[in-house]
Design an enzyme around this catalytic site. Structure first.
Site, short mmCIF file in Angstrom:
data_model
loop_
_atom_site.label_atom_id
_atom_site.label_comp_id
_atom_site.label_asym_id
_atom_site.label_seq_id
_atom_site.Cartn_x
_atom_site.Cartn_y
_atom_site.Cartn_z
N GLU A 178 -16.41 15.36 1.79
CA GLU A 178 -15.12 15.50 2.44
C GLU A 178 -14.32 16.50 1.62
O GLU A 178 -14.57 16.68 0.43
CB GLU A 178 -14.39 14.16 2.49
CG GLU A 178 -13.62 13.82 1.22
CD GLU A 178 -14.47 13.67 -0.04
OE1 GLU A 178 -15.63 13.26 0.09
OE2 GLU A 178 -13.97 13.99 -1.13
N SER A 208 -7.29 23.54 -14.59
CA SER A 208 -8.41 23.02 -13.80
C SER A 208 -8.96 24.02 -12.79
O SER A 208 -10.12 23.94 -12.40
CB SER A 208 -7.99 21.73 -13.09
OG SER A 208 -6.80 21.93 -12.35
N LYS A 218 -14.47 21.49 -10.13
CA LYS A 218 -15.22 20.65 -9.19
C LYS A 218 -16.72 20.93 -9.19
O LYS A 218 -17.52 20.07 -8.86
CB LYS A 218 -14.65 20.82 -7.78
CG LYS A 218 -13.25 20.21 -7.68
CD LYS A 218 -12.94 19.80 -6.26
CE LYS A 218 -11.69 18.94 -6.22
NZ LYS A 218 -10.46 19.70 -6.59
#
Ligand SMILES: *Cc1c(COP(=O)(O)O)cnc(C)c1O
Length: 408
Positions: free
Chosen positions: A123, A390, A101
Site C-alpha cells: 500500500e 529520511s 524505505k
C-alpha cells in the site's frame, strides 16, 4: 505512566515478546484467515535473521542497489546559522528511490523470495513506499500490485507513473477518504484472498507482529552506520538525535542502536499540521488515545466513540492516525521524547535548508529539521546533534511550488 521498569533496565533485544507486544502496545489484530500467514512470516523471518547467507545477501544489495552506507554530513552553514550545536545530517535522502524505505523493501523482497512467494502487494500514501517496492520487485522479478487511494493517485501522479514504468500494477481505491487508510484496507483484503502465493510488504513499523519488529530490524542499519561514523568523526556519541515519525520506521531504525546510551537524547517529531486542533494534525501523542487500528494496538487519533479522526499534514508520509507501537513503549519509559512541527514552520525550514546547504529535504524529514534547528540554538557549540534526513524533496517540489503560488 507504566513505569514498572526503570528505563536503564530495558533490554531492547527482548522486545517485542513472542506475541509481538511492546509492553501494552503492538500485538496481533487481524482476521482469522491471516493468523497463519503472520505466523509463517514470523517463523520465516526468525530463521532468516539468524542466517549469515541471508544477511550477507541483504548487505550486498543494500550496498549495490540502494547505495549504502549513506554519508553522515556536517551541515556547516546550518550550524553557523543556528550558532549552537554542531549539526550532522544522516543522508538517507541519497538512497536509491529517494528515501530510507528501500532498506525495508529490499529486506522484505528477499524474504518473500526465500518463502517462495512470487507475488508482492503493498500500500502507499505519497507513493514513496510504492516506488521502493516496485523497484525491488522489478529487480527480483516479482509480480507487484500497489494499492493507492484515488485521491493520492491524483496528487502523486508522477509516482504512479514511476511505479508503472517499473512494471507494477497500481490499483486505485475509491472507498472512504480515498487515501492511505483505505489503501491499507484493500491490501489486507487482497492478502486474505491470495495469501498462499503473496507477500505483503508493509511500509512502516506498524501493523501486526512481526511487522513492527521486522521493519525496525531492516532499518537498524541507519543507526549502526551513524554510530560508527560519529565515532570516527568526533570520537564520541552525539548528545541528541532527532527524526521525524510517521509510522516510525526511519526513527526507530535511527534510534535503536542508541537506546541503551542514556546520555544520548532521542527525539521523535510528529506532524503538527495546521496546529493541534482536532482534524488539523497527525501528532498522535498530542491528544491520541490507546486503541487498535489496522492490526496494531497503539496511540491513535480517534474521537470518544473510537472513530478514527481525520488527520492533516503538509507531508503525506506523516499523515496517519496511528504511531508505531515501539515508539509508544519508549515514550512511556521516557527513553524517546516527542515534539511536533507545524506546516508553516516546515515550509520555512524547507526553503532554508535548500538555500543554506544545497539539499532539498523531503517534507517529512523537514519536520525533524524544524525541531533540530530549534534545539541546536539552545545547545552549546561543543555539543553534537544528528538529524535523520529520511528522504529527498524532489517528490515535493510541485506541491511546494503550489503552496508558494509559483506556476511551473
Ligand atoms: C514514508 C516517509 C516517512 C515516514 O515514515 P516512517 O515510517 O515514520 O519513517 C518519513 N520520511 C520519508 C522521506 C518518507 O518517505
Amino acid at each position: 505512566m507504566a513505569a514498572s521498569q526503570a528505563p536503564d533496565t530495558i533490554d531492547r533485544f527482548s522486545l517485542p515478546d513472542s506475541g509481538g507486544h511492546f509492553g501494552p502496545y503492538g500485538g496481533v489484530f487481524v482476521p482469522e484467515t491471516l493468523m497463519t500467514a503472520l505466523q509463517d512470516l514470523g517463523a520465516a523471518y526468525d530463521v532468516a535473521r539468524k542466517d549469515p547467507a541471508f544477511l550477507t545477501e541483504l548487505r550486498h544489495h543494500l550496498k549495490e542497489f540502494a547505495g549504502r552506507p549513506t554519508e553522515l554530513y556536517f551541515a556547516e552553514r546550518l550550524t553557523a546559522h543556528c550558532g549552537g550545536a554542531k549539526i550532522y545530517l544522516k543522508r538517507e535522502d541519497l538512497l536509491h528511490t529517494g528515501a530510507h524505505k528501500i532498506n525495508n523493501a529490499l529486506g522484505q523482497a528477499l524474504l518473500a523470495r526465500r518463502m517462495g512467494k512470487k507475488r508482492v502487494i503493498a500500500e502507499t500514501g505519497a507513493g514513496q513506499h510504492g516506488v521502493a517496492t516496485a523497484a525491488v520487485c522489478a529487480k527480483f522479478g516479482l509480480e507487484c500490485v500497489v494499492y493507492m487511494g484515488a485521491v493520492d493517485m491524483e496528487r502523486q501522479a508522477l509516482n504512479v507513473f514511476r511505479m508503472r514504468l517499473m512494471g507494477a500494477e497500481v490499483r486505485g481505491v475509491e472507498a472512504g477518504q480515498k487515501t492511505l487508510k483505505e489503501a491499507i484496507n484493500e491490501a489486507m483484503r487482497d492478502w486474505v484472498t491470495n495469501v498462499r502465493g503473496t507477500h505483503y510488504i508493509l511500509g512502516s513499523a506498524l501493523g501486526s507482529h512481526p511487522y513492527p519488529m521486522m521493519v525496525r530490524d531492516f532499518h537498524r542499519v541507519i543507526g549502526q552506520e551513524v554510530r560508527a561514523q560519529i565515532m570516527e568523526r568526533e570520537g564520541r556519541l552525539p548528545d541528541e538525535m532527532i527524526a521525524c515519525v510517521g509510522g516510525g520506521s526511519n526513527a526507530i531504525g535511527f534510534f535503536f542502536e542508541f537506546l541503551e546510551d542514556r546520555a544520548v537524547r532521542l527525539v521523535g517529531v510528529e506532524a503538527g499540521g495546521r496546529g493541534i486542533t482536532r482534524g488539523d494534525h497527525a501528532a498522535r501523542f498530542e491528544g491520541g488515545k490507546l486503541g487498535v487500528l489496522q492490526g496494531c494496538k497503539t496511540y491513535i487519533l480517534q474521537n470518544d466513540d473510537g472513530q478514527i479522526e481525520l488527520t492533516h499534514s503538509v507531508s503525506a508520509g506523516l499523515d496517519y492516525a496511528a504511531i508505531g507501537p515501539e515508539h509508544a513503549f519508549y515514550r512511556d519509559r521516557q527513553r524517546i521524547d516527542f515534539a511536533y512541527a507545524c506546516d508553516d514552520e516546515v515550509m520555512e525550514t524547507f526553503k532554508l535548508c535548500s538555500r543554506l546547504e544545497g539539499i532539498i529535504p523531503a517534507l517529512e524529514s523537514t519536520h525533524a529539521l524544524v525541531h533540530g534547528l530549534k534545539r541546536a540554538k539552545q545547545m552549546r557549540k561543543d555539543e553534537i546533534l544528528v538529524i535523520n534526513l529520511s528522504g529527498r524533496g524532489d517528490k515535493d517540489v510541485n506541491q511546494v511550488a503550489k503552496i508558494l503560488g509559483v506556476t511551473l
